[in-house]
Design an enzyme around this catalytic site. Structure first.
Site, PDB file in Angstrom:
ATOM      1  N   HIS A 263     115.441  26.170 145.853  1.00 18.66           N
ATOM      2  CA  HIS A 263     115.291  25.700 147.234  1.00 18.66           C
ATOM      3  C   HIS A 263     115.006  26.808 148.228  1.00 18.66           C
ATOM      4  O   HIS A 263     114.354  26.594 149.233  1.00 18.66           O
ATOM      5  CB  HIS A 263     116.460  24.794 147.620  1.00 18.66           C
ATOM      6  CG  HIS A 263     116.301  23.480 146.951  1.00 18.66           C
ATOM      7  ND1 HIS A 263     116.861  23.226 145.722  1.00 18.66           N
ATOM      8  CD2 HIS A 263     115.542  22.424 147.249  1.00 18.66           C
ATOM      9  CE1 HIS A 263     116.472  22.033 145.331  1.00 18.66           C
ATOM     10  NE2 HIS A 263     115.674  21.522 146.227  1.00 18.66           N
TER      11      HIS A 263
ATOM     12  N   CYS B  64     105.381  15.090 144.303  1.00 19.97           N
ATOM     13  CA  CYS B  64     105.938  15.885 145.396  1.00 19.97           C
ATOM     14  C   CYS B  64     106.615  17.147 144.891  1.00 19.97           C
ATOM     15  O   CYS B  64     107.203  17.896 145.650  1.00 19.97           O
ATOM     16  CB  CYS B  64     106.895  15.049 146.243  1.00 19.97           C
ATOM     17  SG  CYS B  64     108.253  14.375 145.276  1.00 19.97           S
TER      18      CYS B  64
END
Ligand code: PEP
Ligand code: MG
Length: 577
Positions: A191, A506
């Site tokens: 992330h 995605c």
């Protein structure tokens, strides 16, 4: 001394600047007996005052860069610092035990932390425990004369060096000054990497030991496109990095010309180029980069940036802002995906051996513990749906039963809102992420019930290869072009089309320039990526011929046995490769 190292190129950009080490310093100390306890109390007072001054400055900077609400955590810290009860107990301990200020501080703050942490059903007191822990660390650092790093206070051009950056560390980086970051661990789909791309900060991750090689203030050159890092570069190397930076800036300016252009292949077929976002603020970047939709709004950041579960109204405002910001263009909102490397300080999840395989995402949402939280989110989404073209997507679906349970909550809350007289759009698509191999294999069955698929390759590849996406030692297994992965993706796209549904992607693979030709060839309908990759992908699409890409994909799916063979085959189909 000049040192060169290589890591994982995680976010494009080139920078040369001073190193800022974001590592926790050694705060160990000895307990000693003292005669002059007055002197120890005086040392404590000086450290308390210094901590207070420091926190006030940090608070002010946080208000400027993050806003009043996000800075409120520092108010809580200032309150702890000024707590007369705690201070008098520390002094009492110093006197009674004839000990040094460090020991007095630790004994008393540890005692408060234990008491507050023990109040398991009181999240407010648990937060106070966290505040005391933070404040005690700061005061101890002042007693020991050690500096604590704080990324929010960076006010000159810097390269942040860290073991790892949590999403909240990353969110605090001010991109005006932080030109790049380099970490020991992490990979392209961790992330911190995804946020670096959103913030347009260059990043190289997974260097193993950069924190041990660099000192504060060393000059560091970083190339986030190639993964190269040079510590204390020579003048020639600095010039070379600056030239690479200028060339990248020039290329970006060329891509920028395509901002309002249609996304079409050389033979005129349209594909939808969407962007991934983490907060409503990111919508600006989506529009600046000419994306046609938001293909993934990772709503867990709303939960992570908050001191407590965000309320229905807070969530409604965020979703409304995104839908309005996109002006009627589609917005795919993913319900919260907590777990894995995304934790919530105020949500006490059990520690697990394998958090990526554990109780997370939709598994929490449809469980008894997560039910209220999930319903709040669904209600907020439904209320916001009248402000644009909302699509809802559930993460980490393995079983049809899980999708049905989540969809049932959606239907129930919709019916309740309608009964309450609250307007809800009648045109909300409800889909799922395909990021677990079981769902990819069974896509033909899922396709009968969902409105769309969005393939989450970050997790799909991690689970298919059984390779932790955070672990650089197994990062060689992150192989988007491996035929096994391509076959799964192809299966999903075909299954969607057979039922007249659309399939998007995605995961980071959607913006991977070597993967795009294959995905075009397989007929993927929507590509959602970091906003900063949209224009380069539009530029690439213009060069692709559909018939050729179909043949390329077909051969990759049926003839190749390795990722290398797939990329090798590209040479027959992509002249510039
Ligand atoms: C994915 O897994 O590919 C994905 C897009 O979700 P995340 O990266 O947030 O896990
Ligand atoms: Mg995922």
């Amino acid at each position: 001394m000049t040192e060169m190292l290589n890591g994982i190129a995680a976010s494009d950009g080139v920078a040369v600047a001073k190193a800022y080490l974001l590592v926790q310093p050694d705060l160990s100390f000895e307990t000693v007996t003292v005669q002059d306890t007055n002197a120890e109390e005086a040392r404590l007072d000086v450290a308390l005052q210094a901590s207070q001054d420091e926190l006030s400055v940090i608070r002010e900077k946080a208000v400027e860069s993050l806003g009043e609400e996000a800075a409120s955590v520092f108010d809580a810290h200032l309150m702890v610092l000024a707590d007369p009860e705690m201070i008098s107990q520390i002094k009492e301990t110093i006197r009674a035990k004839q000990t040094n200020a460090e020991t007095g501080l630790k004994e008393v703050t540890d005692m408060f932390i234990t008491i507050f942490e023990g109040m398991e059903d009181n999240p407010y007191m648990q937060e106070r425990a966290a505040d005391i822990r933070d404040v005690a660390k700061r005061v101890l650092a002042h007693l020991l004369g050690v500096k604590l790093p704080n990324p929010a206070t960076i006010d000159e051009e810097s390269i942040v060096i860290a073991h790892d950056l949590t999403p909240s560390d990353t969110a605090q980086l001010n991109k005006q000054f932080v030109k790049a970051f380099v970490t020991n661990i992490g990979g392209r789909t961790s992330h911190s990497a995804i946020m670096a791309r959103t913030l347009e900060i260059a990043a190289v991750l997974g260097t193993n030991d950069i924190t041990q090689r660099v000192k504060d203030g060393d000059i560091v050159a970083v190339n986030g496109i190639t993964g190269e890092v040079i510590i204390n570069p020579s003048q020639d190397q600095i010039v070379a990095f600056k030239e690479a930076g200028a060339a990248y800036a020039k290329q970006k300016a060329e891509w920028a010309l395509l901002k309002d252009a249609e996304t079409v292949t050389a033979d005129g077929q349209h594909f939808e180029l969407a962007a991934n976002i983490g907060t409503p603020k990111d919508v600006e970047g989506v529009n600046d980069n000419g994306a046609e939709a938001v293909g993934l709004y990772r709503t867990e950041f709303l939960y992570m940036d908050s001191q407590d579960f965000p309320t229905e109204d807070e969530q409604y405002e965020a979703y409304k802002a995104v839908l309005e910001g996109m002006n009627g263009k589609p917005v795919v909102v993913r319900t919260m995906d907590i777990g894995g490397d995304k934790e919530l300080p105020y949500f006490d999840l059990p520690k697990e051996m394998n958090p990526f395989l554990g109780y997370r995402a939709l598994r929490i949402s449809i469980s008894e513990t997560g039910d209220a939280m999930f319903r709040t989110q669904i209600r907020a989404l439904l209320r916001a749906s009248v402000h644009g073209q909302l699509r809802i997507m559930f993460p980490m679906v393995a079983l049809l039963k899980e999708f049905r349970a989540a969809k049932a909550v959606f239907e129930e809350e919709k019916a309740k809102l309608t009964a309450e007289g609250i307007a809800v759009s009648e045109d909300i698509q409800v889909g799922i992420m395909i990021e677990i191999p079981a769902a990819a294999m069974l896509a033909d069955q899922f396709a009968k019930e969902v409105d769309f698929f969005s393939i989450g390759t970050n997790d799909l590849i991690q689970y298919t290869m059984a390779a932790d996406r955070m672990n650089e030692q197994v990062s060689y297994l992150y192989q988007p072009y491996n035929p096994s992965i391509l076959r799964l993706i192809n299966n999903v796209i075909k299954a969607a089309h057979a039922e007249g549904k659309w399939a998007g992607m995605c995961g980071e693979m959607a913006g991977d320039q070597q993967a795009v030709p294959l995905l075009v060839g397989m007929g993927l309908d929507e590509f959602s990526m970091s906003a900063t990759s949209v224009l380069r992908t539009r530029s690439l699409m213009k060069t692709l011929d559909i018939a050729k890409m179909r043949e390329y994909a077909q051969r990759a799916l049926t003839e190749c046995s390795t990722a290398e063979e797939v990329l090798d085959l590209a040479k027959d189909y992509l002249p510039e490769n």
